[in-house]
Scaffold this motif. Structure first.
Motif, PDB file in Angstrom:
ATOM      1  N   THR A 248       0.847  -1.186   0.000  1.00  0.00           N
ATOM      2  CA  THR A 248       0.000   0.000   0.000  1.00  0.00           C
ATOM      3  C   THR A 248       0.882   1.235   0.000  1.00  0.00           C
ATOM      4  N   THR A 295      -9.963  -4.348   0.694  1.00  0.00           N
ATOM      5  CA  THR A 295     -11.401  -4.623   0.765  1.00  0.00           C
ATOM      6  C   THR A 295     -11.716  -5.971   0.118  1.00  0.00           C
ATOM      7  N   TRP A 397     -15.448   2.951   7.727  1.00  0.00           N
ATOM      8  CA  TRP A 397     -14.083   3.499   7.723  1.00  0.00           C
ATOM      9  C   TRP A 397     -13.088   2.455   8.221  1.00  0.00           C
TER      10      TRP A 397
END
Ligand code: 7RM
Length: 632
Positions: A248, A295, A397
């Protein structure tokens, strides 16, 4: 399906219990899974040293929880529905029993090819069931998977393979996304020129196009599984053994390999899935994310399977063949739970409502949002036109590093408010920090969002660079995990995430570091220096604005922009292309040489009257020149 929090009072009670004894709370939760041997210690370590463990000594394999354990009860239930890129292509459903067999077969293949516990395997594939099978098979043999989004370039793929010394790459011949074709094998071949650690490449057929082949290295998926046994005993893992690495972006140029472990990740993602979405036995759950992002890992692959849910794997895009695709799929499979990103909603809002009205969306019960702040207009459109005003929206979130959802309504349980992620899950303790590093008490306040106690799903390290892990998350506020997000807590104690406070952009829900994009841009021979900032973009949330210092003034700005796009495509991938470029004679720098991005952000947002104090700049006279310049 298992116990879910049923109403708001139960939620409050669970929050209370988790506050009173957070270890007991998570231990109770962990007790509902299948462990070959129970843990020795519920939790140890802390943020300060970054040595957090959960359920250490506990032995398990996450695939036994996701697959084996279901065979007697729901073996014939559909685990995955595969919806291909083109609506007329071959679609299929896979039961838990079939998925178990496929994973066992491929686990045997991996072991035959010499993959052992702890080895890293890179997965660079289309959104098909085989991607899920590949990842699960890795988990089953104890190999650490690193899934790389199939939109990344050869350069990015190579960097990610090199960083973790992957032994094997699993890919496709190619993929189709919308009307685009991506030659995954060609890209892989290019990447592997610089990846000596990879000895073996498994290619799964998807597009049937001509590809090149390296004898002795490359093998076809379908040939390998042909004779593989469908029996496989999962390798025993410690709760704290690595499960996967996911790269990431951060505020430096080099992506971080965020590491998640087996036990805590399983417990946390499964718990959050069950309670946030409130999926019931016969529901059809659809998360539209790509498996290349967290996700997809948590809420397409692991948590739905561990919970025995039926999920959709979607290979396509929201607008192919037209802007009604999502709703066509919802109607076709009677989808009950739909989880997507605000950027997709904003894109679809710009089309005629007839694309929505054509379809019967009455099966929908719960809508979800993830990846970036959802603006009120998009929230209202989603609520009215997709949810018909009947479906709770869960604005979830969380981050790659958190493993699972942290702050979110529980569907039908927590009263919602447009734009608010609302309240933390039980066992999660968010705090807001002021600029002195002190906790801000009370409501109606804003600050930097931190978490004050470790949770089972948190990342344990950055692969090969624990120092960077400590530096990034544990050092800004001693004893806290720093999220990098700004946040408001309103009068009711509801949380609203306002966006990143560091040099990380969120473009269409994709996380990109400004430094990462600058490094790519600087590869252009005519560019001396660059500075990238985000600016408000109607559909993407944030657009990419690049200020460029050139050696020679480009003769044709449009052609120059196309060249800049080309280098960025090559170095990172199309998601990182600047939307706007501006050629400048210099950048606003402080005396210590730091670029004052605040000024560049204001100019990009056309907020010229809010530039603030520019007196600390080495050369303040550059500011009006930049303000007057033009973007292309
Ligand atoms: C799941 C994911 C993480 C960053 C995070 C935020 C932003 C994510 C929301 C959100 C407002 C949300 N992981 N973010 N979800 N902002 N509301 N519901 O996206 O690692 O790729 O990104 O995304 O800034 O720090 S991620």
């Amino acid at each position: 399906m298992w116990l879910q929090i049923q109403n708001f009072q139960e939620y409050l009670d669970d929050v209370q219990q988790s506050r009173a004894d957070v270890l007991k709370f998570w231990e109770h939760e962990a007790g509902t899974y299948y462990w070959r041997k129970p843990w020795d210690k519920v939790h140890s370590g802390g943020f300060e040293k970054g040595d957090v463990t959960w359920f250490e000594g506990g032995k398990l394999n996450i695939t036994e929880n996701a697959l084996d354990r279901h065979l007697n009860s729901i073996g014939n239930k559909t685990a995955f529905i595969f919806e291909p890129n083109h609506p007329d292509s071959f679609r299929r459903t896979i039961t838990y029993r079939q998925l178990h067999e496929d994973v066992c077969r491929f686990a045997n293949v991996l072991q035959d090819k010499g993959i052992e516990k702890g080895d890293r395997v890179c997965i660079y594939m289309a959104m098909t069931p085989e991607l899920m099978i590949a990842a699960l098979a890795c988990a089953r043999v104890g190999a650490v998977h690193s899934i790389v989004f199939a939109g990344f370039s050869a350069q990015s793929l190579a960097e990610r393979i090199q960083d973790c010394d992957a032994k094997m790459l699993i890919t496709n011949d190619g993929l189709r996304r919308g009307d685009k074709h991506v030659p995954l094998k060609d890209i892989s071949d290019e990447a592997l020129e610089n990846c000596p650690s990879v000895h073996s490449v498994i290619v799964c057929q998807r597009t049937n196009r001509e590809i090149s082949w390296v004898e002795g290295r490359d093998e076809w998926w379908h040939m390998l599984i042909r004779n593989a046994s469908k029996e496989h005993k999962a390798v025993e893992m410690d709760a704290e053994d690595p499960l996967f690495i996911l790269y990431t972006s951060g505020s430096t140029g080099k992506p971080k390999g965020v590491l998640h472990t087996c036990g805590g990740y399983m417990v946390y993602t499964s718990y959050t899935f069950r309670n946030v979405f409130q999926v019931r036995e016969d529901d059809v759950y659809w998360c539209t994310a790509d498996a290349g992002w967290i996700t997809g890992h948590s809420y397409i692959l692991y948590a739905p399977l561990v919970n025995g849910a039926t999920g959709i794997i979607f290979e396509g895009t929201p607008t192919y063949p037209d802007a009604g695709r999502f709703w066509e799929v919802v109607e076709k499979y009677r989808v009950t739970h739909f989880y997507t990103a605000p950027t997709a909603i904003r894109a679809l809002m710009t089309f005629d409502l007839d694309f929505v009205k054509k379809y019967d969306l009455s099966s929908l019960k719960v809508l979800g949002s993830v990846g970036e702040p959802i603006n009120e207009e998009a929230w209202n459109w989603y609520n009215t036109h997709i949810g018909g005003g009947r479906c709770p929206i869960v604005d979830t979130w969380w981050q790659t590093e958190t493993g699972g959802i942290m702050i979110s309504p529980l569907a039908g349980v927590t009263p919602t408010k447009p734009g608010f992620a609302t309240l933390p899950l039980p066992g999660i303790f968010p705090v807001l920090m002021d600029e002195n590093g002190d906790e801000i008490q009370g409501n109606g306040v804003s600050g930097n969002l931190c978490i004050s106690h470790p949770w089972p799903g948190m990342a344990r390290t950055v692969w090969g660079d624990h120092e960077r892990y400590l530096q990034t998350y544990m050092s800004a506020y001693k004893g806290y995990y720093f999220t990098g997000d700004g946040c408001r807590r309103d009068q009711d104690g509801y949380y609203r995430i306002t966006g990143r406070v560091d040099d990380v952009l969120n473009v269409s829900g994709h996380r990109l570091g400004t430094a990462e994009i600058e490094n790519a841009i600087n590869e252009h021979p005519n560019i001396v220096e660059s500075a990238v900032v985000g600016y408000p973009h109607d559909i993407k949330g944030q657009g990419i604005y690049a200020y460029l210092i050139c050696e020679h003034a480009p003769a044709d700005l449009k052609a120059f922009k196309a060249e800049v796009h080309q280098v960025v495509n090559k170095m990172i991938g199309p998601i990182a292309k600047p939307d706007l470029i501006q050629v400048v004679p210099g950048l606003p720098k402080t005396r210590s040489g730091k670029i004052m991005r605040r000024i560049l952000r204001k100019v990009a947002a056309k907020e010229h009257d809010q530039l603030g104090d520019v007196s600390t700049l080495l050369d303040p006279s550059i500011v009006p020149v930049i303000v007057e310049g033009e973007a292309c």
